[in-house]
Design a protein around this motif. Sequence first.
Motif, PDB file in Angstrom:
ATOM      1  N   ASP A 137      30.205 -53.129 -80.365  1.00 35.05           N
ATOM      2  CA  ASP A 137      31.489 -53.717 -80.756  1.00 35.05           C
ATOM      3  C   ASP A 137      32.394 -53.946 -79.554  1.00 35.05           C
ATOM      4  N   ALA A 138      32.378 -53.029 -78.594  1.00 35.81           N
ATOM      5  CA  ALA A 138      33.177 -53.217 -77.379  1.00 35.81           C
ATOM      6  C   ALA A 138      32.708 -54.445 -76.612  1.00 35.81           C
ATOM      7  N   MET A 139      31.394 -54.667 -76.581  1.00 36.19           N
ATOM      8  CA  MET A 139      30.845 -55.824 -75.876  1.00 36.19           C
ATOM      9  C   MET A 139      31.220 -57.137 -76.550  1.00 36.19           C
ATOM     10  N   LYS A 140      31.410 -57.107 -77.858  1.00 35.50           N
ATOM     11  CA  LYS A 140      31.818 -58.314 -78.577  1.00 35.50           C
ATOM     12  C   LYS A 140      33.242 -58.731 -78.227  1.00 35.50           C
ATOM     13  N   HIS A 141      34.079 -57.760 -77.921  1.00 32.51           N
ATOM     14  CA  HIS A 141      35.502 -58.039 -77.724  1.00 32.51           C
ATOM     15  C   HIS A 141      35.932 -58.100 -76.260  1.00 32.51           C
ATOM     16  N   TYR A 142      35.160 -57.470 -75.365  1.00 30.72           N
ATOM     17  CA  TYR A 142      35.585 -57.391 -73.967  1.00 30.72           C
ATOM     18  C   TYR A 142      34.400 -57.703 -73.045  1.00 30.72           C
ATOM     19  N   ASP A 143      34.688 -58.435 -71.966  1.00 31.80           N
ATOM     20  CA  ASP A 143      33.667 -58.807 -70.992  1.00 31.80           C
ATOM     21  C   ASP A 143      33.899 -58.009 -69.719  1.00 31.80           C
ATOM     22  N   SER A 144      32.923 -57.241 -69.303  1.00 31.22           N
ATOM     23  CA  SER A 144      33.048 -56.442 -68.083  1.00 31.22           C
ATOM     24  C   SER A 144      31.666 -56.164 -67.511  1.00 31.22           C
ATOM     25  N   TRP A 145      31.633 -55.640 -66.303  1.00 28.50           N
ATOM     26  CA  TRP A 145      30.370 -55.292 -65.662  1.00 28.50           C
ATOM     27  C   TRP A 145      29.759 -54.051 -66.290  1.00 28.50           C
ATOM     28  N   PHE A 146      30.625 -53.080 -66.622  1.00 31.90           N
ATOM     29  CA  PHE A 146      30.153 -51.821 -67.176  1.00 31.90           C
ATOM     30  C   PHE A 146      30.897 -51.515 -68.474  1.00 31.90           C
ATOM     31  N   TYR A 147      30.232 -50.708 -69.319  1.00 33.43           N
ATOM     32  CA  TYR A 147      30.833 -50.241 -70.566  1.00 33.43           C
ATOM     33  C   TYR A 147      30.627 -48.731 -70.633  1.00 33.43           C
ATOM     34  N   GLY A 148      31.705 -48.016 -70.970  1.00 40.58           N
ATOM     35  CA  GLY A 148      31.605 -46.572 -70.935  1.00 40.58           C
ATOM     36  C   GLY A 148      32.276 -45.883 -72.107  1.00 40.58           C
ATOM     37  N   PHE A 149      31.660 -44.802 -72.524  1.00 35.90           N
ATOM     38  CA  PHE A 149      32.239 -43.915 -73.538  1.00 35.90           C
ATOM     39  C   PHE A 149      32.436 -42.537 -72.921  1.00 35.90           C
ATOM     40  N   ALA A 150      33.540 -41.899 -73.262  1.00 34.19           N
ATOM     41  CA  ALA A 150      33.746 -40.500 -72.911  1.00 34.19           C
ATOM     42  C   ALA A 150      34.397 -39.804 -74.092  1.00 34.19           C
ATOM     43  N   SER A 151      34.105 -38.532 -74.236  1.00 28.11           N
ATOM     44  CA  SER A 151      34.696 -37.751 -75.313  1.00 28.11           C
ATOM     45  C   SER A 151      36.218 -37.740 -75.185  1.00 28.11           C
ATOM     46  N   GLY A 152      36.886 -37.477 -76.296  1.00 28.99           N
ATOM     47  CA  GLY A 152      38.342 -37.559 -76.335  1.00 28.99           C
ATOM     48  C   GLY A 152      39.072 -36.444 -75.627  1.00 28.99           C
ATOM     49  N   ASP A 153      38.334 -35.548 -74.980  1.00 29.27           N
ATOM     50  CA  ASP A 153      38.970 -34.475 -74.207  1.00 29.27           C
ATOM     51  C   ASP A 153      38.554 -34.518 -72.740  1.00 29.27           C
ATOM     52  N   ILE A 154      38.068 -35.687 -72.289  1.00 27.27           N
ATOM     53  CA  ILE A 154      37.609 -35.853 -70.910  1.00 27.27           C
ATOM     54  C   ILE A 154      38.600 -36.697 -70.118  1.00 27.27           C
ATOM     55  N   MET A 155      38.961 -36.206 -68.936  1.00 23.12           N
ATOM     56  CA  MET A 155      39.875 -36.899 -68.034  1.00 23.12           C
ATOM     57  C   MET A 155      39.177 -37.161 -66.698  1.00 23.12           C
ATOM     58  N   PHE A 156      39.598 -38.216 -66.016  1.00 21.23           N
ATOM     59  CA  PHE A 156      38.938 -38.639 -64.782  1.00 21.23           C
ATOM     60  C   PHE A 156      39.929 -38.736 -63.627  1.00 21.23           C
ATOM     61  N   THR A 157      39.361 -38.859 -62.421  1.00 18.57           N
ATOM     62  CA  THR A 157      40.138 -39.173 -61.223  1.00 18.57           C
ATOM     63  C   THR A 157      39.582 -40.461 -60.627  1.00 18.57           C
ATOM     64  N   GLU A 158      40.049 -40.822 -59.437  1.00 22.77           N
ATOM     65  CA  GLU A 158      39.651 -42.100 -58.850  1.00 22.77           C
ATOM     66  C   GLU A 158      38.165 -42.179 -58.516  1.00 22.77           C
ATOM     67  N   GLY A 159      37.454 -41.044 -58.543  1.00 16.98           N
ATOM     68  CA  GLY A 159      36.020 -41.073 -58.297  1.00 16.98           C
ATOM     69  C   GLY A 159      35.269 -41.964 -59.270  1.00 16.98           C
ATOM     70  N   LEU A 160      35.784 -42.089 -60.485  1.00 16.76           N
ATOM     71  CA  LEU A 160      35.175 -42.978 -61.479  1.00 16.76           C
ATOM     72  C   LEU A 160      35.149 -44.414 -60.974  1.00 16.76           C
ATOM     73  N   ILE A 161      36.270 -44.880 -60.482  1.00 18.57           N
ATOM     74  CA  ILE A 161      36.379 -46.268 -60.023  1.00 18.57           C
ATOM     75  C   ILE A 161      35.617 -46.469 -58.718  1.00 18.57           C
ATOM     76  N   LYS A 162      35.724 -45.518 -57.803  1.00 20.68           N
ATOM     77  CA  LYS A 162      35.005 -45.637 -56.536  1.00 20.68           C
ATOM     78  C   LYS A 162      33.500 -45.758 -56.759  1.00 20.68           C
ATOM     79  N   THR A 163      32.975 -44.961 -57.687  1.00 23.28           N
ATOM     80  CA  THR A 163      31.540 -44.982 -57.956  1.00 23.28           C
ATOM     81  C   THR A 163      31.099 -46.333 -58.492  1.00 23.28           C
ATOM     82  N   LEU A 164      31.875 -46.900 -59.420  1.00 25.62           N
ATOM     83  CA  LEU A 164      31.502 -48.186 -60.012  1.00 25.62           C
ATOM     84  C   LEU A 164      31.672 -49.328 -59.015  1.00 25.62           C
ATOM     85  N   LEU A 165      32.722 -49.274 -58.203  1.00 25.99           N
ATOM     86  CA  LEU A 165      32.919 -50.303 -57.187  1.00 25.99           C
ATOM     87  C   LEU A 165      31.786 -50.264 -56.156  1.00 25.99           C
TER      88      LEU A 165
END
Length: 331
Positions: A137-165
Amino acid sequence: MSTISSSLRPRTLWIGKKRTKSILVIFAVGTACGLYISTFMNASRQPFGKSVKFKYEGRSLLTMFSTWPTPEYPEKYDVRNNTVANWIKFKEFFTPIYFTNDENLKHAVEKGGWKTLPVTKVGSGNDLPVFKNLFLDAMKHYDSWFYGFASGDIMFTEGLIKTLLALIRIPEFRDKVILLVGQRTNVDNVTMEEATNFETLKKISKDRGQLWTPLAEDYFITSKNFPWGELLDVVSGRCGMDNFIVMESLDRGYIVIETTQTILAVHHTSVGGNNENLRKPNANYNMDLIKKFYGRKPYNYSKGRTICANYFSEFLNKHTIIFSKKSKSVC
């Protein structure tokens, strides 16, 4: 984008520069014997929380989403609010999406800057979302290079973006089916101030955090070509789903990258503890479904741990990420 090529034993070195209104990333990518290197000359200066959307070759970097039910106890509201506030810090790079059919939760999360989509398919008798349909469903509505799910109690830092870039600039990976997973770090009683400051979040993870078992995976990031429609209807929030997805990906020959060392995934541990799913109704729903489909007795879920991935990422230094192919499986 300008590129300069030069020889690198035994393959090629690419050097280039990408500039937008809000970000400058200079990088070099080299490959040799299953080793992939991506260097960011000024990655530490990447601004977060800007209104200008970052695009790479005309496409968003990431579509990131989550889902959760009505909080079972008051402390859970703090957990969800921290997640909403943390993810919106990445709004330059992705728009957070919350899947729900609850109108009250929908409006509450939208006030925090997120978008919402309805849950279109459920299972288990408890109206839990079928996991693959969140991606579809996310792919139907949004166009991006990557698609990701995380649990509702997970938080990230800039390492997420650096890794994908870093990953997106490796030519050999462009057309491959890719899955990123990693271990989480459990931290008790995270405050809103801690959740919304990346440096503070990293500090409390070191000071009072605990790296959790590789048997538990709380985020899944895939390339756009990941064939979610071919997987079983396992549901979100019940045991076995995470290990099943990793095992299936490895069995199919996909690139599975363990990103524990470059993506800090902070789990906000509250009064429910770190094994809440084991106490949920129909806790074994996914495991029963998998067993019925494959007829394996027993199904070896240990082969779906994060450490079973066939690649891993690590920082060579604070500006350089290496993706290495494992010489042999530890599983």
